[in-house]
Design an enzyme around this catalytic site. Structure first.
Site, PDB file in Angstrom:
ATOM      1  N   HIS A  68     190.146  32.816  63.267  1.00  0.00           N
ATOM      2  CA  HIS A  68     191.426  32.091  63.132  1.00  0.00           C
ATOM      3  C   HIS A  68     191.709  31.846  61.642  1.00  0.00           C
ATOM      4  CE1 HIS A  68     194.297  28.832  63.515  1.00  0.00           C
ATOM      5  NE2 HIS A  68     194.088  28.637  64.793  1.00  0.00           N
ATOM      6  N   GLU A 128     195.408  35.856  62.580  1.00  0.00           N
ATOM      7  CA  GLU A 128     194.100  35.746  63.236  1.00  0.00           C
ATOM      8  C   GLU A 128     193.754  37.066  63.927  1.00  0.00           C
ATOM      9  OE1 GLU A 128     194.465  32.326  65.844  1.00  0.00           O
ATOM     10  OE2 GLU A 128     196.024  31.494  64.567  1.00  0.00           O
TER      11      GLU A 128
HETATM   12  C1  BG6 Z   1     196.605  28.870  67.027  1.00  0.00           C
HETATM   13  C2  BG6 Z   1     197.269  28.702  68.367  1.00  0.00           C
HETATM   14  O1  BG6 Z   1     195.737  29.954  67.064  1.00  0.00           O
HETATM   15  O2  BG6 Z   1     195.874  27.690  66.715  1.00  0.00           O
HETATM   16  C3  BG6 Z   1     198.174  27.492  68.305  1.00  0.00           C
HETATM   17  O3  BG6 Z   1     197.978  29.873  68.688  1.00  0.00           O
HETATM   18  C4  BG6 Z   1     197.403  26.260  67.867  1.00  0.00           C
HETATM   19  O4  BG6 Z   1     198.784  27.284  69.565  1.00  0.00           O
HETATM   20  C5  BG6 Z   1     196.700  26.570  66.551  1.00  0.00           C
HETATM   21  O5  BG6 Z   1     198.286  25.185  67.700  1.00  0.00           O
HETATM   22  C6  BG6 Z   1     195.864  25.423  65.999  1.00  0.00           C
HETATM   23  O6  BG6 Z   1     194.962  24.988  66.945  1.00  0.00           O
HETATM   24  P1  BG6 Z   1     193.999  23.766  66.616  1.00  0.00           P
HETATM   25  O7  BG6 Z   1     193.218  23.501  67.865  1.00  0.00           O
HETATM   26  O8  BG6 Z   1     193.095  24.223  65.493  1.00  0.00           O
HETATM   27  O9  BG6 Z   1     194.876  22.631  66.201  1.00  0.00           O
END
Ligand code: BG6
Length: 271
Positions: free
Chosen positions: A138, A242
């Site tokens: 991510h 990502e």
């Molecule tokens: C992304 C998702 O990968 O991560 C989003 O597609 C999400 O929907 C984002 O809001 C952040 O997620 P988190 O759990 O790290 O706040």
């Protein structure tokens, strides 16, 4: 946290989540974005760098917590080595016993720091049953100004628009400029994707192996304010591109088999 310096670059890796939070070539601004508001706390993911999403993406109704447990688990450092040319490689490991949410498995994460940043997530099934999972690196990228950055390489690709009730759509743009909240899962994208940043005069290349999905995310104004560990204005300095295997691209691993997801991040000046 490991601090790494090579002839070309510097990097930081936390054992918490095996999370690379920093990579910077000596003559460039940081490649990875890390929020000023990130918590570095047990049970919470670090906001920025490369959180490892595993074994599920998002928050399926039958799973506890968003984006799986890998990013909030403390990993074990197994090895750190320097090549003759000064490149540094690190190997981290995590093991899970069989549980309702995840069959027994061992994970390795290999990070190589040189003029580029290369990360590889290896999932080894230790179970007699099929293991169906999602993974995603991510990656939060720094951009000088989101209004002057584009994501290139997804034209013609089908995606799920998470902001439109997971509607399936097709990308029509060769060069995606972000001017509102974006949260999309692009399918069947094994090829490289680029972030062209006119403000920093930099092109960042994301090359991948074993990754069928690309997720593009920017929380924009309202969501930035709603996320507790993210600055209200920080959406202007980041974009997540990502690399993984998500939703329709999820991985079905036969008993005792291994899956590999490898991503190389490199950059060059825009002329
Ligand atoms: C992304 C998702 O990968 O991560 C989003 O597609 C999400 O929907 C984002 O809001 C952040 O997620 P988190 O759990 O790290 O706040």
């Amino acid at each position: 946290m490991l601090e790494i310096t090579t002839p070309w670059s510097s990097a930081e890796i936390y054992l918490h989540g095996a999370q690379v939070t920093h990579f910077k070539k000596h003559d460039e601004p940081p490649l990875l974005f890390l929020s000023q508001c990130s918590c570095f706390a047990t049970g919470q993911p670090i906001r920025g760098g490369i959180p490892i999403i595993f074994p599920w993406f998002g928050k399926p109704a039958d799973r506890p917590g968003q984006h799986g447990f890998a990013r909030i688990t403390d990993w074990e450092l197994k090895e750190m080595a320097m090549a003759p040319d000064g490149a540094v490689s690190v190997r981290l490991r995590m093991e899970r016993v069989d549980s309702p949410e995840c069959p027994a498995c061992a994970l390795e994460y290999r990070v190589t720091v040189d003029a580029a940043l290369t990360v590889e997530l290896i999932v080894m099934s230790r179970s007699g049953r099929e293991f169906v999972f999602e993974n995603c690196l991510h990656t939060y990228f720094t951009v000088g100004d989101i209004g002057a950055a584009t994501v290139v390489g997804l034209k013609g690709v089908d995606y799920l628009d998470q902001l439109a009730g997971f509607a399936r759509k097709t990308e029509t743009r060769g060069s995606i400029r972000i001017s509102s909240e974006v949260d999309r899962i692009y399918f069947d994208t094994p090829h490289p994707v680029e972030i062209r940043d006119e403000s920093l005069r930099r092109a960042v290349r994301v090359e991948k192996e074993g990754s069928a999905s690309t997720v593009v995310w920017n929380p924009w104004i309202a969501k930035s304010k709603a996320i507790q560990d993210f600055g209200d204005e920080e959406y202007q300095q980041m974009v997540c591109v990502e690399s993984g295997n998500v939703a329709a691209n999820k991985i079905k691993l036969a008993p005792n088999q291994t899956s590999r997801l490898k991503v190389k991040l490199s950059s060059e000046r825009l002329t």
